[in-house]
Scaffold this motif. Sequence first.
Motif, PDB file in Angstrom:
ATOM      1  N   ILE A 188      12.645   8.977 -26.188  1.00  0.00           N
ATOM      2  CA  ILE A 188      12.173   8.523 -24.887  1.00  0.00           C
ATOM      3  C   ILE A 188      11.490   9.684 -24.181  1.00  0.00           C
ATOM      4  CG2 ILE A 188      12.886   7.704 -22.614  1.00  0.00           C
ATOM      5  CD1 ILE A 188      15.111   6.134 -24.033  1.00  0.00           C
ATOM      6  N   ASN A 189      10.241   9.474 -23.782  1.00  0.00           N
ATOM      7  CA  ASN A 189       9.459  10.524 -23.133  1.00  0.00           C
ATOM      8  C   ASN A 189       8.956  10.140 -21.753  1.00  0.00           C
ATOM      9  OD1 ASN A 189       9.112  10.945 -26.169  1.00  0.00           O
ATOM     10  ND2 ASN A 189       8.420  12.875 -25.307  1.00  0.00           N
ATOM     11  N   LEU A 190       8.975   8.850 -21.437  1.00  0.00           N
ATOM     12  CA  LEU A 190       8.350   8.387 -20.202  1.00  0.00           C
ATOM     13  C   LEU A 190       9.083   7.148 -19.711  1.00  0.00           C
ATOM     14  CD1 LEU A 190       5.736   8.617 -18.367  1.00  0.00           C
ATOM     15  CD2 LEU A 190       4.661   7.056 -19.992  1.00  0.00           C
ATOM     16  N   VAL A 191       9.142   6.992 -18.393  1.00  0.00           N
ATOM     17  CA  VAL A 191       9.710   5.782 -17.803  1.00  0.00           C
ATOM     18  C   VAL A 191       8.656   5.196 -16.875  1.00  0.00           C
ATOM     19  CG1 VAL A 191      11.541   4.802 -16.380  1.00  0.00           C
ATOM     20  CG2 VAL A 191      12.049   6.710 -17.907  1.00  0.00           C
ATOM     21  N   VAL A 192       8.403   3.905 -17.012  1.00  0.00           N
ATOM     22  CA  VAL A 192       7.437   3.200 -16.178  1.00  0.00           C
ATOM     23  C   VAL A 192       8.213   2.132 -15.417  1.00  0.00           C
ATOM     24  CG1 VAL A 192       5.338   1.816 -16.179  1.00  0.00           C
ATOM     25  CG2 VAL A 192       5.656   3.567 -17.918  1.00  0.00           C
ATOM     26  N   MET A 193       7.885   1.990 -14.113  1.00  0.00           N
ATOM     27  CA  MET A 193       8.639   1.044 -13.301  1.00  0.00           C
ATOM     28  C   MET A 193       7.750   0.442 -12.221  1.00  0.00           C
ATOM     29  SD  MET A 193      12.196   1.934 -11.479  1.00  0.00           S
ATOM     30  CE  MET A 193      13.250   0.671 -10.854  1.00  0.00           C
ATOM     31  N   ASP A 194       8.020  -0.785 -11.841  1.00  0.00           N
ATOM     32  CA  ASP A 194       7.325  -1.439 -10.743  1.00  0.00           C
ATOM     33  C   ASP A 194       7.504  -0.598  -9.475  1.00  0.00           C
ATOM     34  OD1 ASP A 194       6.148  -3.984  -9.482  1.00  0.00           O
ATOM     35  OD2 ASP A 194       8.006  -3.694  -8.340  1.00  0.00           O
ATOM     36  N   ALA A 195       6.433  -0.360  -8.748  1.00  0.00           N
ATOM     37  CA  ALA A 195       6.469   0.526  -7.577  1.00  0.00           C
ATOM     38  C   ALA A 195       7.411   0.007  -6.495  1.00  0.00           C
ATOM     39  CB  ALA A 195       5.066   0.716  -7.017  1.00  0.00           C
ATOM     40  N   GLU A 196       7.390  -1.292  -6.229  1.00  0.00           N
ATOM     41  CA  GLU A 196       8.266  -1.852  -5.194  1.00  0.00           C
ATOM     42  C   GLU A 196       9.737  -1.709  -5.579  1.00  0.00           C
ATOM     43  OE1 GLU A 196       9.173  -6.147  -3.115  1.00  0.00           O
ATOM     44  OE2 GLU A 196       7.161  -5.781  -3.886  1.00  0.00           O
ATOM     45  N   ALA A 197      10.045  -1.981  -6.849  1.00  0.00           N
ATOM     46  CA  ALA A 197      11.420  -1.832  -7.328  1.00  0.00           C
ATOM     47  C   ALA A 197      11.854  -0.366  -7.249  1.00  0.00           C
ATOM     48  CB  ALA A 197      11.550  -2.346  -8.761  1.00  0.00           C
ATOM     49  N   PHE A 198      10.942   0.535  -7.580  1.00  0.00           N
ATOM     50  CA  PHE A 198      11.234   1.967  -7.496  1.00  0.00           C
ATOM     51  C   PHE A 198      11.531   2.362  -6.046  1.00  0.00           C
ATOM     52  CE2 PHE A 198       9.834   6.350  -6.795  1.00  0.00           C
ATOM     53  CZ  PHE A 198      10.624   7.018  -7.715  1.00  0.00           C
TER      54      PHE A 198
END
Length: 93
Positions: free
Chosen positions: A36-46
Amino acid sequence: MAIVKPSSDLQRNISSIYELCRETKEPVYITRNGEINLVVMDAEAFDDRMSLERRILAREMSTYQGIMRGYEDAQAGRLTPLDEVRKEARDDR
């Protein structure tokens, strides 16, 4: 359950990653060579999670400060014996 996708999915089909983030409101872990090198997440959820983290931290700090005030009072001898507190509580009724 964690959502894990290979970096090739991110490179080839980023729109599906966008959609997955928006739908699940969960982080998507991107792997490269099996790690695992990167995490992507919805901006509002973040933003919601960060807001929650800040509120939790503020409450924990408030509790900690109260405990430290009590500790400092005990160290300085500013204490009321339990019997006295109980007597005052009975008298207040």
